[in-house]
Design an enzyme around this catalytic site. Structure first.
Site, PDB file in Angstrom:
ATOM      1  N   SER A   1      82.274 -18.161 -12.749  1.00 50.10           N
ATOM      2  CA  SER A   1      83.072 -18.362 -13.949  1.00 50.10           C
ATOM      3  C   SER A   1      84.557 -18.229 -13.622  1.00 50.10           C
ATOM      4  CB  SER A   1      82.610 -17.379 -15.023  1.00 50.10           C
ATOM      5  OG  SER A   1      83.103 -17.737 -16.285  1.00 50.10           O
TER       6      SER A   1
ATOM      7  N   ASP B   1      76.097 -26.068 -19.236  1.00 52.45           N
ATOM      8  CA  ASP B   1      76.895 -24.838 -19.283  1.00 52.45           C
ATOM      9  C   ASP B   1      77.866 -24.908 -20.452  1.00 52.45           C
ATOM     10  OD1 ASP B   1      78.730 -22.715 -18.822  1.00 52.45           O
ATOM     11  OD2 ASP B   1      78.314 -22.799 -16.670  1.00 52.45           O
TER      12      ASP B   1
ATOM     13  N   HIS C   1      74.985 -20.460 -18.568  1.00 53.34           N
ATOM     14  CA  HIS C   1      76.227 -20.305 -17.805  1.00 53.34           C
ATOM     15  C   HIS C   1      75.941 -19.893 -16.368  1.00 53.34           C
ATOM     16  CE1 HIS C   1      80.363 -19.693 -17.014  1.00 53.34           C
ATOM     17  NE2 HIS C   1      80.394 -18.384 -17.163  1.00 53.34           N
TER      18      HIS C   1
END
Length: 537
Positions: free
Chosen positions: A246, A477, A505
């Site tokens: 991320s 995602d 995610h």
């Protein structure tokens, strides 16, 4: 505010972080724990001389080649047992903790310093050891120390056999000069209000400036990338091996830009786009959550019971209307707290990070709220996302999220016609998830009145490293849309894209196929073939 990433904006909370989001209250790995303030350099600081003159630093730090920084790169980490965290039930007896000293300001290394909390889980087969694998779970605001300590067995197998698994807390987070600008009571009100005033962002900015004026200008990701290179040097690694998820993909990208000759085996999973402004980023992310919300609703109506009914076309609107309606009719919970619309949206979106495996829990929580008027489960989900422990204490993640974003160039914001165009774009791409508070969705975090103007600007990062970089993207995602992974891989140049087909995610924890390719790269340097697409487990 309910626009989400950890928090990447509101906020990209990686699936890897969810297990300990509500209990990331680590005090650090040494007695000082990094402290809440930068510590002035003193003669007592081992290996960091201050009593004698140091060479004039270069305008742009050049890492270990800068004579003024060599003492930091050459420091010996004092590894010891990690302090017991009462919130953590995992067996951490094999872990070792230390504190890494770094300059607060890399252009003035003889000045104040910070203590970076570090943890390692030593390789189990020392005769086959490759080196250290550094981790970042996302955010900004996530704790790398917590990523290791809350699940020491996460990387057991060939990866842990041959790597020391190393986590560290970036500036402003957990054990490294944590930023906690608001007290817990103020934080409750600030996070959960459905009627934020015009001074909502200023309230946080003023509190942060009052407590952390010395540190705030230096918590940006580029400085954390420099800290990561100092850590690489102190660990004795010639090249950096790194798994960033991320927001951690942005940290890894900046590292590749800053230290191309030190890039070893870098994996960037759940990619952000360094060339997007914060507003562009938030519009596209909100569109990702809009799509994920509709995917959840379409699945829900095929289950019995589903609080959204049986009409797939109307289910998403029914869910959004219920959540927005809590503005006028909030739900009381069993412990006397209130489930507001903002809080309920946060709880729902937090579960969209987890993909299909998280949908049954979300369906159940919505059933209690929509059918039985009981909001406890949604409130608990929001608390976990916001870093609120059962005792009501918050982790530093939320304030770190804002401070780091603002230091990374989010202070430039549209106004006038440009702002209206952004709001129109948001309403077209994410009408359900942004209707609750469109401005909060655009400005998350709100850096318009931040006390320190950032020098960092959004820009294309092109890697000049000779070593290839692996980028992982997931087609469904919501927090870091797949198009960002395609974009980052193309912009970096010397990069290959791995694709996971599915919801949720990041990819490494959700697909054995992705893990196999990533592990082969980290262990043997085998670069995945272009075009690999993997199923979700």
């Amino acid at each position: 505010m309910h626009s989400i990433t950890t928090r990447t904006s509101r906020r990209a909370l990686p699936a890897t972080l969810a297990a300990f989001a509500a209990v990331a209250l680590l005090a650090g790995c040494t007695g000082g724990g990094g402290g809440a303030k930068a510590s002035p350099t003193t003669a007592a600081d081992a290996a960091i001389p201050s009593a004698t003159p140091t060479p004039t630093p270069t305008a742009k730090p050049t890492g270990a080649a800068d004579p003024a920084l060599k003492p930091f790169y050459g420091q010996q980490l004092a590894w010891g047992a990690c302090p017991k965290d009462p919130q953590n039930d995992a067996d951490t007896s094999a872990l070792q903790c230390a504190s890494l000293k770094v300059p607060l300001d890399y252009t003035a290394p003889a000045g104040a310093t910070l203590d970076v909390a570090v943890v390692r889980n030593p390789a189990t087969r020392t005769d086959q050891r490759i080196g250290s694998l550094l981790l970042n779970p996302g955010g900004p605001g996530g704790t790398g120390v917590g990523m290791v300590t809350f699940d020491p067995k996460r990387f057991d197998g060939p990866l842990h056999d041959r790597y020391d698994i190393v986590g560290f807390d970036p500036r402003g987070t957990a054990g490294t000069s944590p930023l906690q600008c608001l007290d817990d009571q103020a934080r409750d009100g600030w996070l959960n209000t459905d009627t934020p005033g015009a001074d909502h962002g200023k309230q946080l900015a003023d509190a942060c400036q009052a407590k952390y004026a010395q540190v705030l200008p230096f918590v940006g990701t580029r400085n954390t990338a420099r800290d990561m290179d100092v850590l690489r040097g102190a660990l004795g690694d010639q090249k950096l091996s790194y798994l960033g998820m991320s927001y951690g993909t942005y940290l890894g990208s900046l590292y590749a830009e800053e230290f191309p000759d030190r890039v070893g085996r870098l994996v960037l999973d759940g990619a952000t786009s360094p060339s997007f402004s914060l507003v562009q980023h938030n519009v596209e992310q909100q569109a990702g959550f809009e799509r994920a919300l509709k995917a959840f609703a379409a699945d829900c109506v095929t289950k019995n019971p589903c609080p959204l009914g049986t009409d797939a076309a109307r289910a998403p609107q029914k869910l959004a209307d219920f959540l927005d309606g809590l503005k006028d009719k909030p739900l009381k919970t069993s412990k006397g707290r209130t489930l507001t619309s903002t809080t309920a949206w946060t709880g729902v979106i937090s579960r969209l990070y987890g993909g299909e495996k998280a949908w049954s829990g979300l369906r159940n929580a919505l059933g209690w709220a929509m059918v039985r008027d009981k909001g406890d489960d949604l409130l608990a989900m929001a608390d976990g996302y916001n870093g609120r422990a059962k005792d009501g204490h918050y982790s530093p993640s939320a304030d770190a999220y804002t401070a780091i974003h603002c230091a990374d160039g989010a202070t430039d914001a549209p106004a006038g016609d440009q702002l209206q165009a952004s709001l129109t774009d948001l309403a077209a791409k994410a009408p359900l998830v942004s209707k609750h508070d469109p401005l909060a969705a655009l400005f998350d975090p709100d850096c318009r009145i931040w006390p320190f103007a950032a020098t960092e600007k959004p820009h294309v990062i092109k890697s000049t490293a000779t070593a290839p970089i692996v980028v992982v993207g997931t087609t469904g995602d919501p927090a870091t849309p797949y198009a960002w992974a395609e974009k980052l891989a193309a912009e970096l140049g010397n990069a290959v894209l791995l694709t996971r087909e599915g919801e949720g995610h990041t990819g490494y924890g959700a697909s054995s196929c992705i893990r196999s390719s990533v592990d082969a790269f980290l262990l043997e340097g085998t670069v995945p073939a272009a075009g690999i697409r993997c199923a979700t487990d």
